[in-house]
Design an enzyme around this catalytic site. Sequence first.
Site, PDB file in Angstrom:
ATOM      1  N   CYS A 188       0.817  -1.226   0.000  1.00 28.02           N
ATOM      2  CA  CYS A 188       0.000   0.000   0.000  1.00 28.02           C
ATOM      3  C   CYS A 188       0.848   1.272   0.000  1.00 28.02           C
ATOM      4  O   CYS A 188       0.340   2.360  -0.265  1.00 28.02           O
ATOM      5  CB  CYS A 188      -0.929   0.018   1.203  1.00 28.02           C
ATOM      6  SG  CYS A 188      -2.229  -1.204   1.075  1.00 28.02           S
TER       7      CYS A 188
HETATM    8  C1  LIG Z   1     -10.923  -4.839   8.977  1.00 23.97           C
HETATM    9  C2  LIG Z   1     -11.620  -3.911   9.948  1.00 23.97           C
HETATM   10  C3  LIG Z   1     -12.591  -2.990   9.213  1.00 23.97           C
HETATM   11  C4  LIG Z   1     -12.444  -4.768  10.921  1.00 23.97           C
HETATM   12  O1  LIG Z   1     -13.051  -3.936  11.883  1.00 23.97           O
HETATM   13  P1  LIG Z   1     -12.927  -4.315  13.442  1.00 23.97           P
HETATM   14  O2  LIG Z   1     -13.711  -3.308  14.172  1.00 23.97           O
HETATM   15  O3  LIG Z   1     -11.485  -4.465  13.771  1.00 23.97           O
HETATM   16  O4  LIG Z   1     -13.698  -5.686  13.478  1.00 23.97           O
HETATM   17  P2  LIG Z   1     -13.231  -7.090  14.093  1.00 23.97           P
HETATM   18  O5  LIG Z   1     -12.523  -7.865  13.037  1.00 23.97           O
HETATM   19  O6  LIG Z   1     -12.555  -6.893  15.406  1.00 23.97           O
HETATM   20  O7  LIG Z   1     -14.636  -7.756  14.321  1.00 23.97           O
HETATM   21  C5  LIG Z   1     -15.576  -7.206  15.253  1.00 23.97           C
HETATM   22  C6  LIG Z   1     -16.819  -8.091  15.280  1.00 23.97           C
HETATM   23  O8  LIG Z   1     -17.495  -7.983  14.027  1.00 23.97           O
HETATM   24  C7  LIG Z   1     -17.657  -9.283  13.444  1.00 23.97           C
HETATM   25  N1  LIG Z   1     -17.525  -9.172  11.993  1.00 23.97           N
HETATM   26  C8  LIG Z   1     -16.384  -9.284  11.240  1.00 23.97           C
HETATM   27  N2  LIG Z   1     -16.680  -9.147   9.933  1.00 23.97           N
HETATM   28  C9  LIG Z   1     -18.025  -8.954   9.869  1.00 23.97           C
HETATM   29  C10 LIG Z   1     -18.906  -8.751   8.785  1.00 23.97           C
HETATM   30  N3  LIG Z   1     -18.488  -8.713   7.517  1.00 23.97           N
HETATM   31  N4  LIG Z   1     -20.216  -8.568   9.061  1.00 23.97           N
HETATM   32  C11 LIG Z   1     -20.663  -8.594  10.327  1.00 23.97           C
HETATM   33  N5  LIG Z   1     -19.876  -8.776  11.403  1.00 23.97           N
HETATM   34  C12 LIG Z   1     -18.551  -8.954  11.156  1.00 23.97           C
HETATM   35  C13 LIG Z   1     -16.558 -10.135  14.069  1.00 23.97           C
HETATM   36  O9  LIG Z   1     -16.914 -11.489  14.040  1.00 23.97           O
HETATM   37  C14 LIG Z   1     -16.506  -9.567  15.480  1.00 23.97           C
HETATM   38  O10 LIG Z   1     -17.547 -10.127  16.212  1.00 23.97           O
HETATM   39  P3  LIG Z   1     -17.387 -10.432  17.792  1.00 23.97           P
HETATM   40  O11 LIG Z   1     -17.170  -9.073  18.427  1.00 23.97           O
HETATM   41  O12 LIG Z   1     -18.683 -11.058  18.146  1.00 23.97           O
HETATM   42  O13 LIG Z   1     -16.195 -11.325  17.915  1.00 23.97           O
HETATM   43  C15 LIG Z   1     -10.597  -3.047  10.740  1.00 23.97           C
HETATM   44  O14 LIG Z   1      -9.935  -3.866  11.701  1.00 23.97           O
HETATM   45  C16 LIG Z   1      -9.574  -2.391   9.873  1.00 23.97           C
HETATM   46  O15 LIG Z   1      -9.879  -1.696   8.917  1.00 23.97           O
HETATM   47  N6  LIG Z   1      -8.295  -2.527  10.242  1.00 23.97           N
HETATM   48  C17 LIG Z   1      -7.197  -1.899   9.549  1.00 23.97           C
HETATM   49  C18 LIG Z   1      -6.890  -2.688   8.340  1.00 23.97           C
HETATM   50  C19 LIG Z   1      -5.851  -2.031   7.468  1.00 23.97           C
HETATM   51  O16 LIG Z   1      -5.576  -0.868   7.517  1.00 23.97           O
HETATM   52  N7  LIG Z   1      -5.305  -2.841   6.624  1.00 23.97           N
HETATM   53  C20 LIG Z   1      -4.382  -2.415   5.667  1.00 23.97           C
HETATM   54  C21 LIG Z   1      -4.721  -3.170   4.455  1.00 23.97           C
HETATM   55  S1  LIG Z   1      -3.775  -2.592   3.145  1.00 23.97           S
END
Ligand SMILES: CC(C)(COP(=O)(O)OP(=O)(O)OC[C@H]1O[C@@H](n2cnc3c(N)ncnc32)[C@H](O)[C@@H]1OP(=O)(O)O)[C@@H](O)C(=O)NCCC(=O)NCCS
Length: 382
Positions: free
Chosen positions: A157
């Site tokens: 990225c």
């Molecule tokens: C990926 C991202 C959006 C996920 O958001 P988050 O708030 O961290 O979510 P989590 O993965 O901790 O999941 C939270 C909850 O939502 C649930 N969940 C995950 N995906 C889901 C979906 N698509 N729909 C509904 N619920 C979902 C999980 O199961 C979890 O449930 P629980 O609390 O019962 O265990 C976020 O972590 C993010 O953007 N991180 C940075 C990533 C980044 O910058 N990457 C660089 C890539 S180049």
Amino acid sequence: MATAVIRSTGLWTPEHSITNDELVTAFNAYVAQYNAQNADAITRGELEALSPSSAEFIEKASGIQSRYVLDKEGILDVNRMTPHLPLRENTDISILAEMGVKACRQAMERADKTLDDIDGVICAASNMQRAYPAMAIEIQEALGIEDGFGFDMNVACSSATFGIRTAASLIESGGARAILVVNPEICSAHLNWRDRDSHFIFGDVATAILLEREDLGDGGFKILGSRLRTKFSNNIRNNFGFLNRAESADGRGDLGAEAAKDDKLFIQEGRKVFKEVVPMVSDMILDHMGTLGLKPEDMKRVWLHQANINMNLLIAKKVFGREAGGEDAPTILDTYANTSSAGSIIAFHKHSDDLKAGDKGVICSFGAGYSAGSIFVEKLGG
Ligand SMILES: CC(C)(COP(=O)(O)OP(=O)(O)OC[C@H]1O[C@@H](n2cnc3c(N)ncnc32)[C@H](O)[C@@H]1OP(=O)(O)O)[C@@H](O)C(=O)NCCC(=O)NCCS
């Protein structure tokens, strides 16, 4: 030593867009199909039932509302869930090069530059569609730059900011008059559209940045300073590569269960990335700002990597030392999603024309590696 400026940028956006609702409808149909087909194994406890996705979660957790893609039909087809990008002959232009050329042409038009003004092409992106010949050389050929050079580079990225620094160094040292840094990203082809945790993250796009020696034209943005940082992390990873075939038992690339593993596509520990990258990036920007003798109040805008709106609001708040959002740190991930290296460049492309001569800002990327790059710029007159 010569000074390099960002003279212009170009953007090419695919025509198809997928909303969260469309994406979630397809994903949940896949989940229902999977759970029905595997009902007995799930009942016996041999397989885990899949959970549905939710459009509300996606928007709240990431800020993403929709994403542009090269092929909508293949992604939303429950039995495929992968874009369909037909194989091209070696005599045809590659799809990645084709996208890159469109962005480059727009950057050249916006700077009123011709092919004769350009000495090099750097293709800086997360995923090249082949090892060689370089995508950059194919783009150079398609544009018609006869007397010049091209090479590919991949810093995930952060590829665009690392590419800008590389191009600026070549210009400053007299190695080139002007260079196109191009970021074609087909993220839809390395995203696992069957993975609930990440199926909503990415989109496709191509951006280009035209850098030139300052005395050869007018306008654009002067580069005040650039900083590149990396720190190894497994939290964002993709194990697809040429060794996959050699690693297979039959030597033909059939890895059986191995091949089906999700690690041959994008995988991440999103929450860890969020927690670790926010301080890494905000500290880097603040430290770099101090080195350049700039204070938060000197900053007009930050054009941040576009992965997550909540990450960006936190970083912007630390950089400006106050609540910051809107035009302080423009958001494009709502409609483009994460477009890897192109994200901060799309934000810059769409939200920099209104700046006045002397206004300062920083283009900042971050992502796998970990990697991060900050390019401080000042708007020039003319
Ligand atoms: C990926 C991202 C959006 C996920 O958001 P988050 O708030 O961290 O979510 P989590 O993965 O901790 O999941 C939270 C909850 O939502 C649930 N969940 C995950 N995906 C889901 C979906 N698509 N729909 C509904 N619920 C979902 C999980 O199961 C979890 O449930 P629980 O609390 O019962 O265990 C976020 O972590 C993010 O953007 N991180 C940075 C990533 C980044 O910058 N990457 C660089 C890539 S180049």
